[in-house]
Write a protein that holds these residues in place. Structure first.
Motif, mmCIF file in Angstrom:
data_model
loop_
_atom_site.group_PDB
_atom_site.id
_atom_site.type_symbol
_atom_site.label_atom_id
_atom_site.label_comp_id
_atom_site.label_asym_id
_atom_site.label_seq_id
_atom_site.Cartn_x
_atom_site.Cartn_y
_atom_site.Cartn_z
ATOM 1 N N ALA A 56 0.833 -1.210 0.000
ATOM 2 C CA ALA A 56 0.000 0.000 0.000
ATOM 3 C C ALA A 56 0.865 1.255 0.000
ATOM 4 C CB ALA A 56 -0.921 0.004 1.226
ATOM 5 N N TYR A 57 2.035 1.205 0.605
ATOM 6 C CA TYR A 57 2.921 2.363 0.652
ATOM 7 C C TYR A 57 3.868 2.417 -0.540
ATOM 8 C CZ TYR A 57 1.402 2.910 5.479
ATOM 9 O OH TYR A 57 0.651 3.080 6.601
ATOM 10 N N THR A 58 4.309 1.253 -1.023
ATOM 11 C CA THR A 58 5.294 1.228 -2.102
ATOM 12 C C THR A 58 4.667 1.364 -3.485
ATOM 13 O OG1 THR A 58 5.216 -1.187 -2.259
ATOM 14 C CG2 THR A 58 6.861 -0.225 -0.768
ATOM 15 N N GLY A 59 3.362 1.071 -3.601
ATOM 16 C CA GLY A 59 2.700 1.122 -4.888
ATOM 17 C C GLY A 59 2.911 -0.140 -5.698
ATOM 18 N N GLU A 60 3.578 -1.111 -5.142
ATOM 19 C CA GLU A 60 3.857 -2.369 -5.834
ATOM 20 C C GLU A 60 2.603 -3.238 -5.810
ATOM 21 O OE1 GLU A 60 6.258 -6.311 -4.524
ATOM 22 O OE2 GLU A 60 7.302 -4.417 -4.311
ATOM 23 N N LYS A 61 2.244 -3.769 -6.955
ATOM 24 C CA LYS A 61 1.066 -4.628 -7.018
ATOM 25 C C LYS A 61 1.503 -6.081 -6.932
ATOM 26 C CE LYS A 61 -1.847 -1.487 -9.446
ATOM 27 N NZ LYS A 61 -3.023 -1.353 -10.236
ATOM 28 N N ARG A 62 0.774 -6.836 -6.140
ATOM 29 C CA ARG A 62 1.056 -8.262 -5.999
ATOM 30 C C ARG A 62 -0.162 -9.037 -6.474
ATOM 31 N NH1 ARG A 62 4.067 -8.387 -0.143
ATOM 32 N NH2 ARG A 62 5.615 -6.851 -0.690
ATOM 33 N N LEU A 63 0.088 -10.104 -7.196
ATOM 34 C CA LEU A 63 -1.005 -10.921 -7.696
ATOM 35 C C LEU A 63 -1.521 -11.825 -6.589
ATOM 36 C CD1 LEU A 63 0.455 -11.940 -11.156
ATOM 37 C CD2 LEU A 63 -1.262 -10.211 -10.683
ATOM 38 N N VAL A 64 -2.829 -11.873 -6.482
ATOM 39 C CA VAL A 64 -3.476 -12.750 -5.508
ATOM 40 C C VAL A 64 -4.352 -13.712 -6.289
ATOM 41 C CG1 VAL A 64 -5.048 -12.854 -3.550
ATOM 42 C CG2 VAL A 64 -3.469 -10.943 -3.772
ATOM 43 N N ASP A 65 -4.199 -14.992 -6.013
ATOM 44 C CA ASP A 65 -4.974 -16.006 -6.707
ATOM 45 C C ASP A 65 -6.389 -16.020 -6.137
ATOM 46 O OD1 ASP A 65 -5.798 -18.122 -8.243
ATOM 47 O OD2 ASP A 65 -4.977 -19.632 -6.889
ATOM 48 N N THR A 66 -7.348 -15.498 -6.907
ATOM 49 C CA THR A 66 -8.730 -15.445 -6.439
ATOM 50 C C THR A 66 -9.585 -16.527 -7.077
ATOM 51 O OG1 THR A 66 -9.266 -13.831 -8.144
ATOM 52 C CG2 THR A 66 -8.673 -12.978 -5.977
ATOM 53 N N ALA A 67 -9.076 -17.175 -8.106
ATOM 54 C CA ALA A 67 -9.846 -18.206 -8.792
ATOM 55 C C ALA A 67 -9.969 -19.437 -7.898
ATOM 56 C CB ALA A 67 -9.167 -18.579 -10.103
ATOM 57 N N GLY A 68 -11.186 -19.908 -7.760
ATOM 58 C CA GLY A 68 -11.405 -21.137 -7.012
ATOM 59 C C GLY A 68 -11.483 -20.969 -5.505
ATOM 60 N N ARG A 69 -11.606 -19.759 -5.003
ATOM 61 C CA ARG A 69 -11.684 -19.560 -3.554
ATOM 62 C C ARG A 69 -12.950 -20.174 -2.956
ATOM 63 N NH1 ARG A 69 -9.667 -13.588 -1.670
ATOM 64 N NH2 ARG A 69 -7.452 -13.940 -2.002
ATOM 65 N N VAL A 70 -14.079 -19.958 -3.625
ATOM 66 C CA VAL A 70 -15.341 -20.487 -3.109
ATOM 67 C C VAL A 70 -15.325 -22.009 -3.141
ATOM 68 C CG1 VAL A 70 -17.841 -20.574 -3.476
ATOM 69 C CG2 VAL A 70 -16.611 -18.418 -3.757
ATOM 70 N N GLU A 71 -14.845 -22.569 -4.234
ATOM 71 C CA GLU A 71 -14.790 -24.023 -4.354
ATOM 72 C C GLU A 71 -13.848 -24.619 -3.309
ATOM 73 O OE1 GLU A 71 -14.334 -21.933 -6.923
ATOM 74 O OE2 GLU A 71 -16.181 -22.255 -8.048
ATOM 75 N N LYS A 72 -12.750 -23.970 -3.067
ATOM 76 C CA LYS A 72 -11.800 -24.443 -2.060
ATOM 77 C C LYS A 72 -12.427 -24.397 -0.663
ATOM 78 C CE LYS A 72 -7.102 -23.619 -0.430
ATOM 79 N NZ LYS A 72 -5.919 -22.766 -0.550
#
Length: 82
Positions: A56-72
Motif C-alpha cells: 500500500a505504501y510502495t505502490g507495488e502490485k502483488r497478484l493474488v490467486d482469487t480463482a477457485g476460492r469459493v470451491e476451495k
C-alpha cells in the motif's frame, strides 16, 4: 503525576526484514536483542512489514490467486451426511 505508573521510553531500532532498512525511534517496546548504533544502545525489534515493504505504501502490485476460492472453501468445510 505519579512517577511509577508510566511506562519508560526506550531507544528502539525497528528492522525491516524484507528491505533491511532500520528505523531509529523511541518506544515503550523492548526486546531481548540489543545493538550498538552510533555509540548508543538500542533494542532491536524485527518487523516483517513496514512502510518500506508494504504494497500500500510502495505502490507495488502483488497478484493474488482469487480463482477457485469459493470451491476451495466449500470442499474444505463440506459436511458429510450419514
Amino acid at each position: 503525576m505519579k512517577s511509577e505508573i508510566h511506562p519508560s521510553l526506550n531507544k528502539v531500532c525497528f528492522l525491516d526484514v524484507a528491505t533491511g532498512r532500520r528505523f531509529l525511534t523511541q518506544s515503550t517496546m523492548r526486546s531481548a536483542r540489543k545493538e550498538q548504533i552510533d555509540g548508543e544502545e538500542y533494542f532491536v525489534v524485527v518487523r516483517d512489514v513496514t512502510m518500506d515493504s508494504h504494497p500500500a505504501y510502495t505502490g507495488e502490485k502483488r497478484l493474488v490467486d482469487t480463482a477457485g476460492r469459493v470451491e476451495k472453501f466449500t470442499s474444505k468445510f463440506k459436511r458429510v451426511r450419514r
